[in-house]
Design an enzyme around this catalytic site. Structure first.
Site, mmCIF file in Angstrom:
data_model
loop_
_atom_site.group_PDB
_atom_site.id
_atom_site.type_symbol
_atom_site.label_atom_id
_atom_site.label_comp_id
_atom_site.label_asym_id
_atom_site.label_seq_id
_atom_site.Cartn_x
_atom_site.Cartn_y
_atom_site.Cartn_z
ATOM 1 N N ALA A 81 -60.122 8.649 18.178
ATOM 2 C CA ALA A 81 -59.217 8.707 17.023
ATOM 3 C C ALA A 81 -59.995 8.935 15.737
ATOM 4 O O ALA A 81 -61.127 8.483 15.601
ATOM 5 C CB ALA A 81 -58.422 7.414 16.909
ATOM 6 N N ASP A 82 -59.325 9.605 14.785
ATOM 7 C CA ASP A 82 -59.956 9.857 13.478
ATOM 8 C C ASP A 82 -58.932 10.426 12.506
ATOM 9 O O ASP A 82 -58.805 11.652 12.412
ATOM 10 C CB ASP A 82 -61.125 10.826 13.630
ATOM 11 C CG ASP A 82 -61.771 11.193 12.299
ATOM 12 O OD1 ASP A 82 -61.656 10.392 11.364
ATOM 13 O OD2 ASP A 82 -62.378 12.272 12.207
ATOM 14 N N PRO A 83 -58.202 9.631 11.721
ATOM 15 C CA PRO A 83 -58.101 8.177 11.732
ATOM 16 C C PRO A 83 -56.800 7.717 12.391
ATOM 17 O O PRO A 83 -56.034 8.538 12.903
ATOM 18 C CB PRO A 83 -58.078 7.861 10.247
ATOM 19 C CG PRO A 83 -57.274 9.005 9.670
ATOM 20 C CD PRO A 83 -57.616 10.222 10.510
ATOM 21 N N ALA A 85 -54.609 10.561 14.392
ATOM 22 C CA ALA A 85 -55.183 11.909 14.316
ATOM 23 C C ALA A 85 -56.378 11.982 15.252
ATOM 24 O O ALA A 85 -57.158 11.040 15.360
ATOM 25 C CB ALA A 85 -55.608 12.223 12.887
ATOM 26 N N ARG A 88 -66.895 14.740 3.976
ATOM 27 C CA ARG A 88 -65.870 14.607 5.014
ATOM 28 C C ARG A 88 -64.847 13.568 4.553
ATOM 29 O O ARG A 88 -64.809 12.437 5.063
ATOM 30 C CB ARG A 88 -66.522 14.182 6.332
ATOM 31 C CG ARG A 88 -65.563 14.029 7.503
ATOM 32 C CD ARG A 88 -65.093 15.352 8.066
ATOM 33 N NE ARG A 88 -64.136 15.097 9.126
ATOM 34 C CZ ARG A 88 -64.460 14.740 10.381
ATOM 35 N NH1 ARG A 88 -65.732 14.609 10.721
ATOM 36 N NH2 ARG A 88 -63.525 14.529 11.268
#
Length: 298
Positions: free
Chosen positions: A204-206, A214, A49
């Site tokens: 959030a991610d990231p 994102a 990932r």
């Protein structure tokens, strides 16, 4: 999707390798070779990932810890033990961080809207105990509001096409006996128009250096709708979600998911419901520009 949620992915990766090294009976190598073994394993886990900044951040910290351990001992077992202890500390730290996010987020909302006795909050995807080491980020704020007796209602989206909202978030809300309502993704704007919401809180991610964020697909459209209806839109995430190497959201690589998630029912697990031959665009995330975000809680 067996393990999903950026914090949970990082913790699961760290602990899975901890289990492997804890079960070693005989490691025929030096302490430096033990550290190299761990580094190679972590690099492999990160490749599963590459867009999950929490995972790469955890790997960097663990590699540094094992490298330092190898420089102070000739025993490979000591390097493995240092890794195991560091991974366990990460687990405890993530839960503590989530509870702090929840407490701060609840207090912040109450300070910002002192004339509002109770809050109704919309969240998207799953950011609770099933996406973290425990408690949750955005869902942690909802948990804290409920614990303090100021939550009127939590609304969660179904989060198509994989339905993390209806499968996971709804489960956590019902389990904790939090007053909650599940809505279709497409109903969010109508809910906002009826003035039923005090705030929208997502994970959030990231997060890029300029604040662009994102998150699960449709977060961007929720932010646009929230701004149009003058509803505060907040991000709740751990510090490890911030990637300062990304100057803006334009540099965030968006993962595309399997077309089956749209072509078949139950997020790709059921029978085909779409016409054979139709093309599919199925991005897992979208990027919300910083100017649409009211604030962030880390």
């Amino acid at each position: 999707m067996v393990v999903r949620g950026a914090p949970a992915i990082a913790i699961a990766a760290a602990l899975s390798l901890a289990v492997e090294v804890a079960n070693f009976k005989d490691f025929n190598g030096t302490s430096e070779e033990a550290a190299s073994f761990i580094e190679l394993k972590l690099e492999y886990l990160v490749s599963s990932r590459p867009t999950a900044v929490n995972l790469s951040d955890a790997a960097k910290k663990l590699i540094e810890i094992t490298s330092n351990a190898a420089s102070t001992t000739i025993m490979p077992e000591s390097v493995f033990q240092a890794y195991i202890e560091a991974a366990e500390i990460m687990l405890d730290d993530d839960v503590a961080s989530n509870k702090a996010i929840g407490s701060y987020g609840s207090r912040f909302l109450q300070d910002q809207r002192k004339i509002v006795p109770r809050f109704s909050v919309l969240t998207h995807c799953n950011t609770g105990s099933l996406a973290t080491a425990g408690y949750g980020t955005a869902l942690g704020v909802i948990r804290a509001l409920h614990a303090e007796g100021v939550l009127e209602r939590a609304y969660c989206t179904e989060t198509r096409p994989f339905n993390q909202g209806s499968w996971l978030t709804a489960f956590e809300l019902v389990h904790d006996k939090i007053p909650a309502t599940l809505i279709a993704d497409s109903a969010a704007a109508a809910l906002m128009k009826e003035s039923r919401l005090s705030a929208v809180i997502v994970g959030a991610d990231p997060v890029a250096a300029n604040g662009d964020t994102a998150n699960k697909i449709r977060t961007y459209s929720l932010a646009v709708c929230a701004m149009h209806h003058h509803i505060p839109f907040y991000i709740a995430a751990s510090l490890s979600s911030i990637d300062l190497s990304l100057s803006s959201g334009e540099e965030i690589v968006i993962e595309e998911r399997s077309s089956k998630e749209l072509l078949h029912s139950r997020g790709g697990l059921g029978e085909q419901v779409a016409a054979s031959g139709i093309l599919v665009w199925n991005p897992a995330f979208d990027v919300t520009p910083a100017y649409l975000i009211t604030g962030c809680h880390y």
